[in-house]
Write a protein that holds these residues in place. Structure first.
Motif, mmCIF file in Angstrom:
data_model
loop_
_atom_site.group_PDB
_atom_site.id
_atom_site.type_symbol
_atom_site.label_atom_id
_atom_site.label_comp_id
_atom_site.label_asym_id
_atom_site.label_seq_id
_atom_site.Cartn_x
_atom_site.Cartn_y
_atom_site.Cartn_z
ATOM 1 N N THR A 6 0.824 -1.209 0.000
ATOM 2 C CA THR A 6 0.000 0.000 0.000
ATOM 3 C C THR A 6 0.856 1.256 0.000
ATOM 4 N N THR A 127 -12.822 5.345 -7.102
ATOM 5 C CA THR A 127 -12.222 5.455 -5.772
ATOM 6 C C THR A 127 -12.342 4.174 -4.957
ATOM 7 N N ASN A 128 -12.911 3.128 -5.559
ATOM 8 C CA ASN A 128 -13.046 1.870 -4.819
ATOM 9 C C ASN A 128 -11.669 1.246 -4.571
ATOM 10 N N SER A 129 -11.566 0.471 -3.513
ATOM 11 C CA SER A 129 -10.299 -0.183 -3.180
ATOM 12 C C SER A 129 -10.121 -1.446 -4.023
ATOM 13 N N PRO A 138 -6.576 2.472 -3.160
ATOM 14 C CA PRO A 138 -7.637 3.080 -3.963
ATOM 15 C C PRO A 138 -7.309 2.977 -5.452
ATOM 16 N N ASN A 140 -7.989 4.981 -7.755
ATOM 17 C CA ASN A 140 -7.545 6.241 -8.364
ATOM 18 C C ASN A 140 -6.033 6.430 -8.270
ATOM 19 N N ARG A 141 -5.414 5.831 -7.257
ATOM 20 C CA ARG A 141 -3.958 5.917 -7.154
ATOM 21 C C ARG A 141 -3.288 5.187 -8.314
ATOM 22 N N VAL A 210 -6.855 13.209 -6.155
ATOM 23 C CA VAL A 210 -6.602 12.313 -5.023
ATOM 24 C C VAL A 210 -6.644 13.062 -3.688
#
Length: 290
Positions: A6, A127-129, A138, A140-141, A210
């Motif tokens: 992460t 934005t979901n994990s 996430p 988006n990352r 973000v």
């Protein structure tokens, strides 16, 4: 292991945004020799320009992005033509003070029209994990990392393959020699500021997605300085390596040690690099004889 994965994804995504922001800084320095202290404000302007077109005027996403790019190019061109070009031949400290004043002006303009309260922007990416090697991050990352990688790759190919990119590299190496073969140095200067503004626009949009559209984007832009000092003021590959290194280092310190220390650690790296290798890991060592 999940925590490590992460932190790696978070660090790489922020490092990629940093690399985009720092790339504009390096472009300006390579082409013109100007140290732009307003790069953080360019990120801020980019984020709010896109926010205005997409959220306030509710234009389609692609149209808002195109408008943001056009305005970024115009702002970069105006700064180069009417603020920096008249300063040619002046001392380095005078030019630095001009860019500091420009930073204050851009920041004040944003506060004048938008205030200081953060503004929510609809999410550009999911934005979901998602699970990556056992770590939850996430989505988006991952999208930010992908978009930044694509943009950095395209810009690198532009410098290596295109006629304008080769002209910019020629001016960066030797302005007099570039002029003798018919390259317009003034045009290259304007192009470098325009490209720097575009890279800052994209970095500002990704950062706003973000986090939020807020004045704190400027403080993120200050991390450009540790990045370019680490990678080298005149090195595009060094900028990418420096951005990813600072991003990972900040994420690891924040996750394993202390978030407060994470805000300081990039500047500790900056001081250490200046003491040990002031021209950066990938920077060109210059020897001046007097």
């Amino acid at each position: 292991m999940s925590t490590f994965i992460t932190l790696v994804i978070f660090g790489l995504s922020e490092g990629a945004i940093l690399a985009l922001a720092a790339l504009g800084f390096v472009l300006i320095y390579k082409a013109t020799g100007v140290i732009n202290f307003a790069q953080g404000e360019f990120l801020l302007m980019g984020a709010y320009t896109f926010y205005t077109a997409w959220v306030i005027f509710q234009l389609p996403l692609i149209v808002a992005l195109i408008i943001g790019i056009v305005i970024a190019v115009i702002v970069g061109g105006v700064v180069e033509r009417f603020i920096l070009r008249p300063m040619v031949g002046q001392s380095h400290i005078s030019i630095i003070m001009v860019t500091i004043g420009l930073a204050g002006l851009l920041s004040a303009l944003v506060q004048m029209f938008y205030g200081t309260q953060p503004r929510a922007m609809p999410a550009l990416f999911p934005t979901n994990s998602v699970s990556v090697l056992g770590g939850a991050v996430p989505a988006n990352r991952l999208w930010v990392l992908l978009i930044a990688a694509i943009v950095l790759t395209l810009l690198t190919l532009f410098f290596q393959k295109s006629k304008h990119g080769i002209a910019m590299r020629a001016v960066a190496d030797d302005q007099q020699a570039a002029m003798t073969v018919g390259i317009s140095v003034r045009r290259v200067f304007a192009m470098s500021w325009g490209l720097a503004a575009i890279s800052a626009l994209i970095a500002g949009i990704l950062l706003a997605d973000v986090t939020a559209v807020e004045m704190n984007i400027v403080s993120f832009g200050l991390l450009v300085f540790p990045v370019v000092i680490l990678g080298g003021l005149d090195s595009v590959p060094g900028t990418i390596v420096g951005g990813l290194t600072i991003g990972l280092l900040t994420a690891f310190v924040s996750g394993y040690l202390d978030p407060g220390l994470a805000e300081v650690i990039p500047y500790i790296v900056l001081v250490l690099i200046l003491l040990v290798r002031p021209y950066g890991v990938f920077g060109e060592k210059r020897i001046e004889r007097v």
